[in-house]
Design a protein around this motif. Structure first.
Motif, mmCIF file in Angstrom:
data_model
loop_
_atom_site.group_PDB
_atom_site.id
_atom_site.type_symbol
_atom_site.label_atom_id
_atom_site.label_comp_id
_atom_site.label_asym_id
_atom_site.label_seq_id
_atom_site.Cartn_x
_atom_site.Cartn_y
_atom_site.Cartn_z
ATOM 1 N N ARG A 27 36.479 52.327 -12.942
ATOM 2 C CA ARG A 27 36.465 50.900 -13.240
ATOM 3 C C ARG A 27 35.436 50.216 -12.368
ATOM 4 O O ARG A 27 35.108 50.692 -11.281
ATOM 5 C CB ARG A 27 37.834 50.279 -12.983
ATOM 6 C CG ARG A 27 38.892 50.729 -13.955
ATOM 7 C CD ARG A 27 40.231 50.056 -13.645
ATOM 8 N NE ARG A 27 41.221 50.383 -14.633
ATOM 9 C CZ ARG A 27 41.434 49.687 -15.744
ATOM 10 N NH1 ARG A 27 40.738 48.615 -15.990
ATOM 11 N NH2 ARG A 27 42.354 50.055 -16.599
ATOM 12 N N LEU A 28 34.957 49.074 -12.846
ATOM 13 C CA LEU A 28 34.074 48.216 -12.061
ATOM 14 C C LEU A 28 34.843 46.932 -11.793
ATOM 15 O O LEU A 28 35.154 46.176 -12.714
ATOM 16 C CB LEU A 28 32.772 47.932 -12.801
ATOM 17 C CG LEU A 28 31.744 47.099 -12.044
ATOM 18 C CD1 LEU A 28 31.313 47.808 -10.768
ATOM 19 C CD2 LEU A 28 30.537 46.820 -12.911
ATOM 20 N N LEU A 29 35.154 46.712 -10.544
ATOM 21 C CA LEU A 29 35.963 45.573 -10.115
ATOM 22 C C LEU A 29 35.047 44.532 -9.480
ATOM 23 O O LEU A 29 34.190 44.870 -8.675
ATOM 24 C CB LEU A 29 37.003 46.057 -9.102
ATOM 25 C CG LEU A 29 37.901 45.052 -8.441
ATOM 26 C CD1 LEU A 29 38.878 44.486 -9.444
ATOM 27 C CD2 LEU A 29 38.648 45.696 -7.295
ATOM 28 N N THR A 30 35.206 43.279 -9.872
ATOM 29 C CA THR A 30 34.483 42.179 -9.237
ATOM 30 C C THR A 30 35.518 41.301 -8.553
ATOM 31 O O THR A 30 36.407 40.756 -9.202
ATOM 32 C CB THR A 30 33.696 41.353 -10.268
ATOM 33 O OG1 THR A 30 32.816 42.219 -10.963
ATOM 34 C CG2 THR A 30 32.893 40.263 -9.584
ATOM 35 N N LEU A 31 35.404 41.204 -7.253
ATOM 36 C CA LEU A 31 36.364 40.441 -6.460
ATOM 37 C C LEU A 31 35.605 39.592 -5.460
ATOM 38 O O LEU A 31 34.856 40.113 -4.635
ATOM 39 C CB LEU A 31 37.320 41.396 -5.746
ATOM 40 C CG LEU A 31 38.415 40.779 -4.911
ATOM 41 C CD1 LEU A 31 39.342 39.935 -5.776
ATOM 42 C CD2 LEU A 31 39.212 41.862 -4.217
ATOM 43 N N ARG A 32 35.763 38.274 -5.564
ATOM 44 C CA ARG A 32 35.089 37.318 -4.684
ATOM 45 C C ARG A 32 33.582 37.508 -4.686
ATOM 46 O O ARG A 32 32.933 37.446 -3.647
ATOM 47 C CB ARG A 32 35.637 37.429 -3.268
ATOM 48 C CG ARG A 32 37.065 37.030 -3.146
ATOM 49 C CD ARG A 32 37.516 36.999 -1.707
ATOM 50 N NE ARG A 32 38.913 36.722 -1.655
ATOM 51 C CZ ARG A 32 39.819 37.566 -1.189
ATOM 52 N NH1 ARG A 32 39.451 38.727 -0.702
ATOM 53 N NH2 ARG A 32 41.083 37.242 -1.181
ATOM 54 N N GLY A 33 33.037 37.787 -5.860
ATOM 55 C CA GLY A 33 31.594 37.929 -5.997
ATOM 56 C C GLY A 33 31.049 39.282 -5.600
ATOM 57 O O GLY A 33 29.870 39.535 -5.755
#
Length: 183
Positions: free
Chosen positions: A100-106
């Motif tokens: 997965r590709l997670l985007t968290l706080r930019g």
């Protein structure tokens, strides 16, 4: 003193594979244009090889992300290792069940999940993360074009003030046949 500007030299080194693939494709096109029973098939083969090489190099360039993140990534013998300042770990490619590709706080992070549920989070901009392109390419049934497209579609880390609390979790790849089978 060098006669070539350092920026141009760095760009040429970074794009060396792409330029070599395009050069081979150009040589193949030139050879095929000379005609004949030997040169035409040889030129077409070189053209196809050069285009394939250039396409792979282009995807690899798009996979590499600018920026810095803590930690070091190493890929050796079908094993991905991440050594971070606080966390880290190892994941074997045969045991990998989900990517997965997670985007968290930019900040974008690879989220690797093993079949037993263990997770490994690797920042996209970590040192050595470009080696993950070849590791991910060995996963059965992965669409590398979709993988590279997913990297290009998220907000850049510099936009962290805009997406400070937003979280995006994209499934890139999942192993077929993993999970519970109910009859």
């Amino acid at each position: 003193m060098s006669l070539i500007r350092p920026e141009l030299l760095a760009a040429t080194r970074r794009n060396a594979d792409l330029l070599a693939g395009l050069g081979l494709a150009g040589l193949g096109a030139w050879t095929a244009s000379k005609g004949g029973y030997l040169l035409t098939p040889l030129g077409l083969a070189l053209l196809a090889l050069g285009i394939g090489w250039a396409l792979t190099a282009w995807r690899r360039l798009r996979f590499q992300q600018e920026g810095e993140a803590p930690g070091i990534v190493r890929v050796t013998e079908a094993q991905i290792a991440y050594f971070g300042p606080r966390v880290g770990g190892f994941v074997g490619l045969p045991e990998l069940s989900e990517l997965r590709l997670l985007t968290l706080r930019g900040r974008r992070i690879w989220k690797l999940k093993q079949g037993d549920g263990q997770l490994l989070h690797i920042p996209v901009e970590a040192e050595g993360a470009e080696a993950l392109f070849d590791a991910f390419a060995t996963l059965p049934g992965i669409d590398m074009a979709a993988l590279v497209a997913a990297l290009g579609s998220d907000a850049a880390p510099s936009d962290s003030r805009v997406v400070a609390l937003a979280e995006v979790d994209r499934l890139i790849w999942a192993r077929k046949g993993a999970g519970v089978v109910v009859r």
